[in-house]
Design a protein around this motif. Structure first.
Motif, PDB file in Angstrom:
ATOM      1  N   LEU A 125     -24.387   5.944  36.814  1.00 18.85           N
ATOM      2  CA  LEU A 125     -24.094   4.724  36.064  1.00 18.85           C
ATOM      3  C   LEU A 125     -23.669   5.109  34.665  1.00 18.85           C
ATOM      4  O   LEU A 125     -23.811   6.264  34.254  1.00 18.85           O
ATOM      5  N   GLU A 126     -23.161   4.121  33.938  1.00 15.03           N
ATOM      6  CA  GLU A 126     -22.874   4.287  32.519  1.00 15.03           C
ATOM      7  C   GLU A 126     -23.641   3.230  31.747  1.00 15.03           C
ATOM      8  O   GLU A 126     -23.691   2.074  32.150  1.00 15.03           O
ATOM      9  N   ALA A 127     -24.244   3.657  30.633  1.00 17.22           N
ATOM     10  CA  ALA A 127     -24.955   2.734  29.742  1.00 17.22           C
ATOM     11  C   ALA A 127     -24.390   2.904  28.339  1.00 17.22           C
ATOM     12  O   ALA A 127     -24.189   4.034  27.879  1.00 17.22           O
ATOM     13  N   TRP A 128     -24.130   1.793  27.676  1.00 17.90           N
ATOM     14  CA  TRP A 128     -23.609   1.833  26.310  1.00 17.90           C
ATOM     15  C   TRP A 128     -24.656   2.473  25.419  1.00 17.90           C
ATOM     16  O   TRP A 128     -25.849   2.123  25.489  1.00 17.90           O
ATOM     17  N   GLU A 129     -24.264   3.413  24.582  1.00 16.24           N
ATOM     18  CA  GLU A 129     -25.236   4.174  23.808  1.00 16.24           C
ATOM     19  C   GLU A 129     -26.053   3.321  22.839  1.00 16.24           C
ATOM     20  O   GLU A 129     -27.163   3.714  22.463  1.00 16.24           O
ATOM     21  N   ARG A 130     -25.576   2.163  22.455  1.00 18.41           N
ATOM     22  CA  ARG A 130     -26.350   1.286  21.570  1.00 18.41           C
ATOM     23  C   ARG A 130     -27.250   0.327  22.342  1.00 18.41           C
ATOM     24  O   ARG A 130     -27.962  -0.479  21.733  1.00 18.41           O
ATOM     25  N   ASN A 131     -27.225   0.391  23.666  1.00 13.08           N
ATOM     26  CA  ASN A 131     -28.077  -0.479  24.480  1.00 13.08           C
ATOM     27  C   ASN A 131     -29.341   0.298  24.866  1.00 13.08           C
ATOM     28  O   ASN A 131     -29.500   0.755  25.991  1.00 13.08           O
ATOM     29  N   SER A 132     -30.229   0.420  23.902  1.00 15.79           N
ATOM     30  CA  SER A 132     -31.456   1.198  24.133  1.00 15.79           C
ATOM     31  C   SER A 132     -32.349   0.535  25.178  1.00 15.79           C
ATOM     32  O   SER A 132     -33.071   1.228  25.903  1.00 15.79           O
ATOM     33  N   ARG A 133     -32.288  -0.773  25.289  1.00 19.57           N
ATOM     34  CA  ARG A 133     -33.089  -1.472  26.302  1.00 19.57           C
ATOM     35  C   ARG A 133     -32.679  -1.027  27.702  1.00 19.57           C
ATOM     36  O   ARG A 133     -33.521  -0.715  28.533  1.00 19.57           O
ATOM     37  N   ALA A 134     -31.370  -0.977  27.963  1.00 20.57           N
ATOM     38  CA  ALA A 134     -30.891  -0.537  29.284  1.00 20.57           C
ATOM     39  C   ALA A 134     -31.247   0.920  29.520  1.00 20.57           C
ATOM     40  O   ALA A 134     -31.716   1.283  30.604  1.00 20.57           O
ATOM     41  N   GLN A 135     -31.032   1.758  28.526  1.00 22.25           N
ATOM     42  CA  GLN A 135     -31.347   3.180  28.697  1.00 22.25           C
ATOM     43  C   GLN A 135     -32.830   3.387  29.019  1.00 22.25           C
ATOM     44  O   GLN A 135     -33.174   4.197  29.882  1.00 22.25           O
ATOM     45  N   GLY A 147     -24.869  14.309  30.365  1.00 26.36           N
ATOM     46  CA  GLY A 147     -24.034  14.963  29.370  1.00 26.36           C
ATOM     47  C   GLY A 147     -22.613  14.444  29.285  1.00 26.36           C
ATOM     48  O   GLY A 147     -21.897  14.771  28.344  1.00 26.36           O
ATOM     49  N   HIS A 148     -22.179  13.624  30.241  1.00 27.89           N
ATOM     50  CA  HIS A 148     -20.828  13.056  30.201  1.00 27.89           C
ATOM     51  C   HIS A 148     -20.855  11.737  29.435  1.00 27.89           C
ATOM     52  O   HIS A 148     -21.827  10.990  29.501  1.00 27.89           O
ATOM     53  N   CYS A 149     -19.770  11.467  28.730  1.00 22.93           N
ATOM     54  CA  CYS A 149     -19.636  10.176  28.053  1.00 22.93           C
ATOM     55  C   CYS A 149     -18.157   9.835  27.947  1.00 22.93           C
ATOM     56  O   CYS A 149     -17.292  10.684  28.174  1.00 22.93           O
ATOM     57  N   ARG A 150     -17.898   8.564  27.652  1.00 19.77           N
ATOM     58  CA  ARG A 150     -16.529   8.122  27.399  1.00 19.77           C
ATOM     59  C   ARG A 150     -16.589   7.056  26.313  1.00 19.77           C
ATOM     60  O   ARG A 150     -17.625   6.409  26.125  1.00 19.77           O
ATOM     61  N   LEU A 159     -22.665   6.344  27.976  1.00 19.86           N
ATOM     62  CA  LEU A 159     -23.331   7.566  28.407  1.00 19.86           C
ATOM     63  C   LEU A 159     -23.521   7.517  29.914  1.00 19.86           C
ATOM     64  O   LEU A 159     -23.996   6.508  30.444  1.00 19.86           O
ATOM     65  N   ARG A 160     -23.160   8.582  30.582  1.00 18.43           N
ATOM     66  CA  ARG A 160     -23.346   8.620  32.034  1.00 18.43           C
ATOM     67  C   ARG A 160     -24.749   9.120  32.343  1.00 18.43           C
ATOM     68  O   ARG A 160     -25.242  10.057  31.724  1.00 18.43           O
TER      69      ARG A 160
END
Length: 169
Positions: A125-135, A147-150, A159-160
């Protein structure tokens, strides 16, 4: 929990808009760009394609006839991932007023079961780096950054994360 249909498009888009507005606003984006009619139209088209795509699964969590959560999954989008081994969790969204009630965990459990049913060994999955709740949610469920991101909105990356399934009991 049930499979989404085209009749669910407007409630799905409304829920998605509410959820993404909550986390993107918390990350510094303006509500205007998140809730514009143009952005809604793009989301509606995306969900319509997902519901109609035979390679994807879209599920709705329903409470008292209201859609309170949604999930979309399918084959991985990135070429470096093996579609015969992993599935991609494209979206999990829960209506903001329903956060903390276990709906996201039920959707996640459905995703894991769908992976197992397809004999896949993991998810991505991908999670937006500013979405700490999802992470934090995904970390509680065993996901780890790979380690992958876009690039994502607001000069912040997606962040993947990957989930490796152990043997089922």
């Amino acid at each position: 929990m049930r499979t989404a249909s085209l009749d669910d498009l407007d409630p799905i888009v409304d829920l998605h808009t509410q959820a993404r507005t909550a986390y993107y606003q918390a990350g510094g984006l303006s509500e205007t760009e998140l809730t514009s009619p143009e952005a809604r139209s793009v989301r509606r088209e995306m969900w319509m394609r997902a519901v109609q795509d035979d390679t994807r699964t879209v599920l709705c969590a329903v409470r008292e006839s209201e859609i309170v959560g949604i999930l979309a999954m399918g084959p991985p989008l990135e070429a470096d991932l093996d579609a015969s081994a992993v599935g991609q969790l494209h979206q999990i969204h829960v209506r903001p007023g329903r956060w903390g009630q276990g709906i996201g965990s039920q959707l996640h459990a459905a995703f894991v079961q769908l992976l197992r049913d397809a004999s896949l060994t993991g998810g991505v999955l991908e999670a937006w780096e500013r979405n700490s709740r999802a992470q934090a949610f995904y970390a509680r469920h065993g996901w780890k950054p790979d380690g992958h991101c876009r690039p994502g909105p607001g000069h912040a990356n997606y962040l993947r994360m990957q989930l490796v399934l152990g043997p089922s009991s």
